[in-house]
Write an enzyme that holds these catalytic residues in place. Structure first.
Site, mmCIF file in Angstrom:
data_model
loop_
_atom_site.group_PDB
_atom_site.id
_atom_site.type_symbol
_atom_site.label_atom_id
_atom_site.label_comp_id
_atom_site.label_asym_id
_atom_site.label_seq_id
_atom_site.Cartn_x
_atom_site.Cartn_y
_atom_site.Cartn_z
ATOM 1 N N THR A 6 0.782 -1.155 -0.035
ATOM 2 C CA THR A 6 0.072 0.118 -0.039
ATOM 3 C C THR A 6 0.706 1.312 0.113
ATOM 4 O O THR A 6 1.858 1.158 0.594
ATOM 5 C CB THR A 6 -0.871 0.084 1.195
ATOM 6 O OG1 THR A 6 -1.740 1.159 1.046
ATOM 7 C CG2 THR A 6 -0.257 0.127 2.494
ATOM 8 N N ASP A 68 -8.069 -3.077 -1.074
ATOM 9 C CA ASP A 68 -8.865 -1.726 -1.700
ATOM 10 C C ASP A 68 -9.981 -1.627 -0.726
ATOM 11 O O ASP A 68 -10.854 -2.348 -0.334
ATOM 12 C CB ASP A 68 -9.304 -2.134 -3.039
ATOM 13 C CG ASP A 68 -9.795 -0.885 -3.777
ATOM 14 O OD1 ASP A 68 -8.631 -0.023 -4.057
ATOM 15 O OD2 ASP A 68 -10.982 -0.515 -4.257
ATOM 16 N N GLY A 150 -8.096 9.686 6.323
ATOM 17 C CA GLY A 150 -9.537 9.757 5.382
ATOM 18 C C GLY A 150 -10.630 10.131 5.894
ATOM 19 O O GLY A 150 -10.664 11.291 6.512
ATOM 20 N N ASP A 152 -12.382 9.365 8.486
ATOM 21 C CA ASP A 152 -12.698 8.694 9.907
ATOM 22 C C ASP A 152 -13.460 9.770 10.628
ATOM 23 O O ASP A 152 -14.251 9.822 11.418
ATOM 24 C CB ASP A 152 -11.294 8.221 10.508
ATOM 25 C CG ASP A 152 -10.871 6.889 10.178
ATOM 26 O OD1 ASP A 152 -11.738 6.020 9.594
ATOM 27 O OD2 ASP A 152 -9.521 6.735 10.317
ATOM 28 N N LYS A 172 -9.811 0.714 16.651
ATOM 29 C CA LYS A 172 -10.332 1.038 15.547
ATOM 30 C C LYS A 172 -10.204 -0.464 14.821
ATOM 31 O O LYS A 172 -11.304 -0.786 14.243
ATOM 32 C CB LYS A 172 -9.649 2.234 14.658
ATOM 33 C CG LYS A 172 -10.305 2.189 12.999
ATOM 34 C CD LYS A 172 -9.682 3.190 12.351
ATOM 35 C CE LYS A 172 -9.974 3.075 10.818
ATOM 36 N NZ LYS A 172 -9.374 3.941 9.942
ATOM 37 N N ARG A 178 -11.071 -2.953 7.821
ATOM 38 C CA ARG A 178 -9.787 -3.154 7.411
ATOM 39 C C ARG A 178 -9.225 -4.397 8.713
ATOM 40 O O ARG A 178 -8.666 -5.341 8.458
ATOM 41 C CB ARG A 178 -8.725 -2.214 7.529
ATOM 42 C CG ARG A 178 -7.372 -2.723 6.931
ATOM 43 C CD ARG A 178 -6.499 -1.135 6.640
ATOM 44 N NE ARG A 178 -7.322 -0.606 5.707
ATOM 45 C CZ ARG A 178 -7.961 0.547 5.576
ATOM 46 N NH1 ARG A 178 -8.227 0.972 6.913
ATOM 47 N NH2 ARG A 178 -8.286 0.877 4.627
HETATM 48 P P1 IMP Z 1 -7.734 2.763 -1.865
HETATM 49 O O1 IMP Z 1 -6.367 3.265 -1.510
HETATM 50 O O2 IMP Z 1 -7.827 2.958 -3.286
HETATM 51 O O3 IMP Z 1 -8.122 1.710 -1.319
HETATM 52 O O4 IMP Z 1 -8.389 3.996 -1.340
HETATM 53 C C1 IMP Z 1 -8.977 3.842 -0.049
HETATM 54 C C2 IMP Z 1 -9.494 5.372 0.251
HETATM 55 O O5 IMP Z 1 -10.983 4.975 0.954
HETATM 56 C C3 IMP Z 1 -8.902 6.093 1.238
HETATM 57 O O6 IMP Z 1 -8.021 6.747 0.513
HETATM 58 C C4 IMP Z 1 -10.021 6.925 1.852
HETATM 59 O O7 IMP Z 1 -10.175 8.000 1.246
HETATM 60 C C5 IMP Z 1 -11.099 5.757 2.118
HETATM 61 N N1 IMP Z 1 -11.039 4.858 3.231
HETATM 62 C C6 IMP Z 1 -10.647 3.580 3.235
HETATM 63 N N2 IMP Z 1 -10.496 3.227 4.387
HETATM 64 C C7 IMP Z 1 -10.644 4.008 5.337
HETATM 65 C C8 IMP Z 1 -10.516 3.952 6.644
HETATM 66 O O8 IMP Z 1 -10.279 3.205 7.315
HETATM 67 N N3 IMP Z 1 -10.737 5.288 7.322
HETATM 68 C C9 IMP Z 1 -11.072 6.606 6.466
HETATM 69 N N4 IMP Z 1 -10.997 6.601 5.044
HETATM 70 C C10 IMP Z 1 -10.644 5.288 4.622
#
Ligand code: IMP
Length: 198
Positions: A6, A68, A150, A152, A172, A178
């Site tokens: 990641t 994701d 993000g 949260d 959390k 997650r």
């Molecule tokens: P990815 O990296 O393409 O999976 O995008 C995930 C996006 O979803 C993050 O950049 C956040 O905007 C949102 N997101 C996913 N998990 C969380 C979390 O645990 N808390 C807050 N936002 C989250």
């Protein structure tokens, strides 16, 4: 050795916390600065998790785990969903304003919402383990808390009476999307005693 694939520091902190203590050495993308990010072209969390895990496993020749994830808001027809990371840019204060604006346009001030996470583990050119996790909550009127990342601060979790940004990462992960998906991965890895593909 397992690559936790990641580029999101908030995610990485949580994942390292959940996988801590396994008898498998964890490496991160910081150890592979030359590897570019793949395009996330999938229509679902599962498709994107699989494509990222397969891509990084091929690029590094290491078993690789990718997740994701995103936020689904019922009153916004599931938006931002798989587009959560870039929906209305990357400034979260602005993204929160946009969410509240869209909710008002639909005549509501809050909505049921959920975070979803799909995890995929790739090894030797194939997906060897997958799991999903969900946490249900609702959108809060205003952001609260400074932990996490993000969305949260606007995700209110009724059983605890606070937003996810008001919890430390261990608490959390006990209830989060997650946390659930990676707890299943942890069980898989423990059952396989370090032989990732089983
Ligand atoms: P990815 O990296 O393409 O999976 O995008 C995930 C996006 O979803 C993050 O950049 C956040 O905007 C949102 N997101 C996913 N998990 C969380 C979390 O645990 N808390 C807050 N936002 C989250």
């Amino acid at each position: 050795m397992l690559l936790v694939a990641t580029t999101n520091p908030g995610k990485l902190r949580e994942i390292e916390g959940i996988l801590h203590g396994l008898p498998i050495a964890l490496v991160t993308l910081r150890d592979f600065p030359g590897v570019a990010e793949p395009e996330e072209t999938g229509a679902t969390f599962a498709e994107n998790a699989r494509l990222k895990a397969l891509y990084y496993a091929a690029a590094t020749r290491l078993p690789s785990v990718a997740d994701d994830s995103g936020l689904e808001i019922d009153a916004l027809d599931g938006a931002p969903g798989v587009h959560s990371a870039r929906w209305h840019g990357t400034d979260y204060a602005w993204k929160f304003q946009k969410i509240h604006e869209r909710l008002r346009a639909r005549g509501v001030s809050t909505s049921p919402a959920r975070f979803v996470c799909h995890v995929a583990l790739a090894d030797g050119g194939r997906i060897v383990h997958e799991a999903s996790g969900v946490v249900e909550g609702r959108i809060s009127d205003e952001p609260r808390g400074t932990n996490g990342f993000g969305y949260d601060p606007i995700f209110f979790y009724p059983p605890f009476g606070c937003t996810l940004a008001e919890l430390d990462s261990e608490r959390k992960s006990q209830v989060s999307h997650r946390g659930k998906a990676f707890a299943a991965l942890r069980q898989y890895l423990e059952a396989n005693g370090g032989r990732i593909a089983g």
